[in-house]
Enzyme design. Structure first.
Site, PDB file in Angstrom:
ATOM      1  N   ASP A  45      36.730  29.217  83.393  1.00 15.82           N
ATOM      2  CA  ASP A  45      37.312  30.373  84.092  1.00 15.82           C
ATOM      3  C   ASP A  45      36.254  31.304  84.658  1.00 15.82           C
ATOM      4  OD1 ASP A  45      36.479  30.966  81.462  1.00 15.82           O
ATOM      5  OD2 ASP A  45      37.737  32.752  81.395  1.00 15.82           O
TER       6      ASP A  45
ATOM      7  N   THR B  87      30.153  34.506  88.750  1.00 18.01           N
ATOM      8  CA  THR B  87      29.498  33.718  87.699  1.00 18.01           C
ATOM      9  C   THR B  87      29.310  32.267  88.128  1.00 18.01           C
ATOM     10  OG1 THR B  87      30.463  35.171  86.045  1.00 18.01           O
ATOM     11  CG2 THR B  87      29.609  33.079  85.255  1.00 18.01           C
TER      12      THR B  87
ATOM     13  N   LYS C 209      42.581  33.075  82.787  1.00 17.32           N
ATOM     14  CA  LYS C 209      41.869  34.322  82.502  1.00 17.32           C
ATOM     15  C   LYS C 209      42.573  35.422  83.278  1.00 17.32           C
ATOM     16  CE  LYS C 209      37.634  36.428  84.277  1.00 17.32           C
ATOM     17  NZ  LYS C 209      36.640  36.493  83.214  1.00 17.32           N
TER      18      LYS C 209
ATOM     19  N   LYS D 173      43.598  34.567  78.649  1.00 15.93           N
ATOM     20  CA  LYS D 173      42.367  35.072  78.029  1.00 15.93           C
ATOM     21  C   LYS D 173      41.996  36.440  78.588  1.00 15.93           C
ATOM     22  CE  LYS D 173      37.829  34.586  79.046  1.00 15.93           C
ATOM     23  NZ  LYS D 173      36.537  33.942  79.379  1.00 15.93           N
TER      24      LYS D 173
ATOM     25  N   GLU E 270      39.689  38.025  72.941  1.00 10.93           N
ATOM     26  CA  GLU E 270      38.249  37.764  72.906  1.00 10.93           C
ATOM     27  C   GLU E 270      37.422  39.054  72.924  1.00 10.93           C
ATOM     28  OE1 GLU E 270      36.642  35.467  76.196  1.00 10.93           O
ATOM     29  OE2 GLU E 270      34.697  35.284  75.246  1.00 10.93           O
TER      30      GLU E 270
ATOM     31  N   LYS F 138      39.176  34.639  69.821  1.00 10.90           N
ATOM     32  CA  LYS F 138      37.958  34.013  70.358  1.00 10.90           C
ATOM     33  C   LYS F 138      36.783  34.948  70.093  1.00 10.90           C
ATOM     34  CE  LYS F 138      35.965  32.085  74.592  1.00 10.90           C
ATOM     35  NZ  LYS F 138      36.230  31.216  75.723  1.00 10.90           N
TER      36      LYS F 138
ATOM     37  N   GLY G 261      28.405  31.814  74.174  1.00 11.64           N
ATOM     38  CA  GLY G 261      27.647  33.062  74.327  1.00 11.64           C
ATOM     39  C   GLY G 261      26.168  32.975  74.662  1.00 11.64           C
TER      40      GLY G 261
ATOM     41  N   GLY H  38      32.228  27.682  77.284  1.00 11.92           N
ATOM     42  CA  GLY H  38      32.018  27.600  78.724  1.00 11.92           C
ATOM     43  C   GLY H  38      30.706  26.882  78.958  1.00 11.92           C
TER      44      GLY H  38
HETATM   45  P1  13P Z   1      30.586  30.813  76.930  1.00 11.49           P
HETATM   46  O1  13P Z   1      30.917  29.716  75.959  1.00 11.49           O
HETATM   47  O2  13P Z   1      29.675  30.385  78.036  1.00 11.49           O
HETATM   48  O3  13P Z   1      30.148  32.072  76.226  1.00 11.49           O
HETATM   49  O4  13P Z   1      31.938  31.161  77.701  1.00 11.49           O
HETATM   50  C1  13P Z   1      33.098  31.271  76.985  1.00 11.49           C
HETATM   51  C2  13P Z   1      33.969  32.287  77.590  1.00 11.49           C
HETATM   52  O5  13P Z   1      35.087  32.000  77.953  1.00 11.49           O
HETATM   53  C3  13P Z   1      33.459  33.641  77.725  1.00 11.49           C
HETATM   54  O6  13P Z   1      34.507  34.505  78.072  1.00 11.49           O
END
Ligand code: 13P
Length: 343
Positions: A24, A29, A98, A137, A180, A222, A265, A294
């Site tokens: 997402d 990004t 998202k 999310k 999250e 999350k 992260g 991600g």
């Molecule tokens: P990362 O695993 O790259 O931190 O991304 C997960 C995510 O959805 C952040 O909002």
């Protein structure tokens, strides 16, 4: 609201052996990710890249429970005209969306942000549900910087409030909220400072969720793992991260929550896998515990693909490998030797 149905979806999102693909990335990004592999970030290239992931049959049908999409992607069709949402459903995974609209500077709190996007969220959720989204999310961002005295309780509190407002709106729209609250790992703080701040953030978040009558049985958390800042001279072992993360989650997350799915992260691919795996070695847990990565799922396929149609199969192989490794980690069955064999 049908809580039984919400609980069924939340439970499926964290089924043993499976986890969530966070695909997402906002337009800004994904441009950064594409820049790194020398690919222009056009609407078609973004579609082609994500179509490659969603058509990775092995990964999608065996190791991925759900996919978090960005607004652009949920309305896009594959090259042959099939909606991308349908590709995800056909693979047996659940489409998610998202819904936050990023962060804005928080007044009176220099260097801190609040996540926005609550205005008109109810109407947007309705359209996303019709398109097939069954979960959503919203990411709150908390930074740690001892030098600047952050995070402030103000930032923790307004972000927890917004997360709970979002979660309640989702459940009213029959959509499972992924809640999250991310504590960033950017600073030079040590692992115990991360523990302390994450504990404050989770406690405040669950307090707000209760105040706003969110049904814990119909959500997924999350969180970040408990890790030292990237610039901290004292890094932690895999075991220490696993032990402190599980201790914290047991203290802060009620057993009514069906599942926890970590963000990566900024951890390396293999670290993110090893940490999740080590947590499952610590014994039985009260909730499902898996990944919602991600970067740690996509860095390898992005590099292998590099925007070239002839690399689609290589990209899918790289994605399937990471998905399989994390799927194994979500059951405590991963070993680092499995990485070497694939390399
Ligand atoms: P990362 O695993 O790259 O931190 O991304 C997960 C995510 O959805 C952040 O909002």
């Amino acid at each position: 609201m049908n809580l039984t149905e919400l609980n069924k979806v939340a439970t499926a999102m964290v089924a043993p052996g499976k986890g969530i693909l966070a695909a997402d990335e906002s337009s800004g990004t994904i441009k950064k990710r594409f820049d790194a592999i020398g690919v222009e970030s056009t609407e078609d290239n973004r579609r082609d890249y994500r179509e490659m992931l969603f058509r990775s049959n092995e990964a999608m049908s065996q190791f991925i429970s759900g996919v978090i999409l960005y607004d652009e992607t949920i309305w896009q069709n594959a090259k042959d005209g099939t909606p991308l949402v349908k590709l995800i459903e056909q693979a047996g995974a659940i489409p998610g969306i998202k819904v936050d609209e990023g962060t804005q500077a928080l007044p009176m709190c220099p260097g801190e942000t609040v996540t926005v996007g609550l205005d008109r969220l109810a109407e947007r959720l309705k359209k996303y549900y019709e398109r097939g989204a069954r979960f959503a999310k919203w990411r709150a961002v908390i930074d740690i910087d001892g030098g600047r005295g952050i995070p402030s309780m103000t930032a923790i509190s307004v972000n927890a409030h917004a997360l709970a407002r979002y979660a309640a709106l989702c459940q009213a729209a029959q959509i499972v909220p992924i809640v999250e609250p991310e504590v960033l790992m950017d600073g030079d703080h040590d692992i115990d400072r991360c523990y302390e701040v994450t504990s404050r953030v989770l406690n405040k978040t669950f307090q707000e969720l209760r105040v706003q009558r969110v049904a814990l049985e119909g959500m997924v958390l999350k969180p970040n793992m408990v890790v030292p800042g990237k610039k901290c001279p004292k890094q932690a072992s895999i075991e220490e991260v696993a032990e402190k993360t599980i201790r914290l989650l047991k203290a802060c997350v009620p057993a009514a929550v069906p599942g926890i799915a970590f963000l990566s992260g900024g951890q390396s691919d293999e670290e993110a896998t090893a940490h999740l795996n080590a947590m499952h070695k610590l014994g039985t847990l009260p909730w499902g515990l898996t990944f919602s990565y991600g970067r740690a799922l996509q860095a390898a396929p992005q590099k292998a693909w590099s925007g070239k149609p002839e690399n689609v199969a290589a990209g899918q192989t790289a994605f399937s490998h990471r998905a399989r490794m994390n799927g194994l980690a979500s059951k405590g069955e991963w070993q680092s030797s499995l990485e070497q064999r694939a390399a």
